[in-house]
Enzyme design. Structure first.
Site, PDB file in Angstrom:
ATOM      1  N   ASP A 111     -28.220 -15.955  48.433  1.00  0.00           N
ATOM      2  CA  ASP A 111     -28.927 -16.953  49.239  1.00  0.00           C
ATOM      3  C   ASP A 111     -28.777 -18.349  48.631  1.00  0.00           C
ATOM      4  OD1 ASP A 111     -29.721 -14.905  50.870  1.00  0.00           O
ATOM      5  OD2 ASP A 111     -31.754 -14.770  50.052  1.00  0.00           O
ATOM      6  N   LYS A 152     -33.402 -23.384  46.076  1.00  0.00           N
ATOM      7  CA  LYS A 152     -34.129 -22.111  46.017  1.00  0.00           C
ATOM      8  C   LYS A 152     -34.576 -21.935  44.574  1.00  0.00           C
ATOM      9  CE  LYS A 152     -33.994 -17.308  47.535  1.00  0.00           C
ATOM     10  NZ  LYS A 152     -35.072 -17.465  48.530  1.00  0.00           N
ATOM     11  N   THR A 159     -32.775 -17.944  54.745  1.00  0.00           N
ATOM     12  CA  THR A 159     -31.529 -18.561  54.283  1.00  0.00           C
ATOM     13  C   THR A 159     -30.587 -18.842  55.435  1.00  0.00           C
ATOM     14  OG1 THR A 159     -31.730 -17.433  52.151  1.00  0.00           O
ATOM     15  CG2 THR A 159     -29.563 -18.307  52.729  1.00  0.00           C
ATOM     16  N   GLY A 174     -34.974 -14.166  57.619  1.00  0.00           N
ATOM     17  CA  GLY A 174     -33.830 -15.014  57.932  1.00  0.00           C
ATOM     18  C   GLY A 174     -33.962 -16.438  57.426  1.00  0.00           C
ATOM     19  N   LEU A 218     -25.781 -12.610  65.180  1.00  0.00           N
ATOM     20  CA  LEU A 218     -24.527 -13.330  65.041  1.00  0.00           C
ATOM     21  C   LEU A 218     -23.403 -12.399  64.625  1.00  0.00           C
ATOM     22  CD1 LEU A 218     -25.901 -16.456  63.130  1.00  0.00           C
ATOM     23  CD2 LEU A 218     -25.460 -16.253  65.590  1.00  0.00           C
TER      24      LEU A 218
END
Length: 233
Positions: A54, A37, A16, A14, A211
């Protein structure tokens, strides 16, 4: 200006989600932001070239707007380890090259800058260097994203030990619930979080639940609700 290197206990921990959530939280505080990144595999072809979801998520939370090539200079299509994807593309990215690339964006001195690694702390960049070496070269404090699932205690403790053994400061950690079954037993779940707080010996910046949001922007905003910005004081 605050700059951190974001790593995870494993692929898909997790990073990103947490990084974009922290950037969204910083924007709520009126700070300028930047998410980088440097190396990404698992990229999709577009009219503009290879793009990584990402990196695009980090770009969307970077304010002022930042060109994609600045966010993610090394893009590889295969969803495999970065050094293997680079080899297939006939490239050999190096720490010196990455450090030179990020020097200019870091010099902008935005309120919060996050550099996201790939996979976990010891993921190779090439046959002789690890991507974690970028954090070492830049002497950055590290934020560890712990994928909350069975086995996370071992992964988190080993990652924290490796970060400190390399001479860097663990500025904080974030728990990200990736296995709903892990939280099914509420008592056990909180006992695991307590164990992480005690054994990692670094501030917990938040715990992100599963989420419901289904877009990167909505997920970043939802994650921000559960996160605190790291404190350098």
């Amino acid at each position: 200006m605050s700059t951190y290197f974001v790593t995870g206990t494993d692929t898909d921990a997790g990073k990103t989600l947490v990084a974009s959530g922290l950037l969204a939280q910083a924007r709520r505080h009126g700070l300028t932001t930047l998410g980088l990144k440097p190396v990404a595999s698992g990229c999709e072809p577009t009219a503009e070239g290879l793009r990584n979801i990402d990196a695009l998520t980090l770009q969307a939370q970077s304010e002022p707007t930042t060109p994609y090539a600045t966010i993610n200079p090394h893009t590889y299509a295969p969803p495999i380890a970065p050094h293997l994807a680079a080899r297939q593309a006939g490239e050999v990215p190096t720490l010196g090259e990455l450090a030179a690339h990020v020097a200019s964006p870091l010099a902008e001195g935005r309120g919060l800058t996050l550099i996201e690694g790939a996979g976990g702390w010891r993921v190779p960049l090439n046959d002789h260097e690890d991507l974690a070496g970028l954090a070492l070269r830049l002497e950055l404090p590290v934020i560890l994203v712990v994928g909350l699932k069975l086995g996370c205690l071992n992964h988190a403790r080993l990652s924290a030990e490796a970060i400190r053994a390399d001479g860097l400061r663990l500025a904080g950690w974030v728990g990200n619930l990736i296995d709903p079954d892990f939280a099914a037993d509420e008592t056990s779940y909180h006992d695991n979080l307590t164990t992480l707080e005690r054994s990692l010996a670094a501030p917990c910046l938040g715990v992100v639940p599963r989420l419901a949001a289904d877009t990167p922007a909505a997920r970043a905003a939802a994650a921000a609700d559960h996160l605190e910005l790291p404190n350098d004081d």
